[in-house]
Design an enzyme around this catalytic site. Structure first.
Site: not given
Length: 255
Positions: A36-37, A57, A100, A163, A167
């Site tokens: 992903g990002i 992980r 995250g 969440y 953030k």
């Protein structure tokens, strides 16, 4: 003081026709850089010529990066990961704290464990990796810390109190680091992505995707490469410190 407009080419550090000086490769660490990002950010730094390590992980890491297993909720795991990265490519000069998790649930149904685990991974995890990274940065008298937040942290989202809180906390974390370590040549900034075209958003029903896009002035989801470009900018921007850079197509403007 001479007027910059009157500066002659011979007096400029970049004379006409002179090639700009090549940027020195840096030691970069991206947590959660296996997909992903995070993977897009790691790839962008590698393409820019930096030495890039990633943490993951579980699963197999992507080829082309120095990869170490690490759990951002475990300080000993992070110490071991940093030691391996430092041995491979030197002290971390650019940290992108991207790892995250989410555990969405309506407020009345959310358990203590669901709330605490998300804050531990997202907010405390970013704090742990920043704490470990600054050891080397202070010695080097330079460093860039980029924390990956979300438009949800400032905009809010039903079913995501855990969440959103994690953030939002990134902003206070980055600004406190900036005030504490700015005089040491270390910057700490936040990227707040909006909805981005990833495997997660692609799994949303088409009607839900259309509804979300209708709220975004740009009328589309972002690309992971656009988040990566923001990370590159903040890693080069020595006079940007404690900033929140939204990359959300205008969704969260004013928040």
């Amino acid at each position: 003081m001479p007027d910059p407009a009157e500066q002659t080419p011979s007096s400029s550090s970049e004379s006409a026709g002179a090639a700009p000086a090549a940027r020195r490769p840096r030691s970069v660490l991206v947590t959660g850089g296996n997909r992903g990002i995070g993977l897009a950010v790691a790839s962008a730094f590698a393409a820019a010529g930096d030495r890039v390590a990633i943490t993951h992980r579980s699963g197999e890491p992507p080829a082309g990066f120095f990869a170490v297993r690490a759990d951002v909720t475990d300080g000993a795991s992070l110490d071991a990961a940093f030691a391996a990265v430092e041995a491979e490519q030197g002290p971390v000069e650019v940290l992108v704290a991207n790892a995250g998790v989410t555990r969405d649930q309506l407020l009345m149904r959310m358990s203590d464990e669901d709330f605490e685990s998300v804050l531990d991974a997202n907010l405390a995890g970013a704090w742990r990796v920043a704490r470990r990274a600054v050891r080397g940065m202070v010695r080097l008298k330079r460093g860039r810390i980029v924390l990956m937040s979300s438009v949800v942290g400032l905009y809010g989202s039903p079913g995501q109190t855990n969440y959103a809180a994690s953030k939002a906390g990134m902003v206070g974390l980055a600004r406190s680091i900036a005030r504490e370590l700015g005089s040491r040549g270390i910057t700490a900034n936040v990227i707040a992505p909006g909805f981005v075209d990833t495997d997660m958003t692609r799994r949303l029903p088409e009607a839900t995707q259309a509804e979300y896009k209708g709220r975004i002035p740009a009328g589309r989801f972002g690309a992971v490469e656009e988040i990566a470009q923001a990370a590159l900018f903040l890693a080069d921007a020595g006079y940007v410190n404690g900033a929140v850079l939204p990359v959300d197509g205008g969704l969260g403007m004013g928040h």
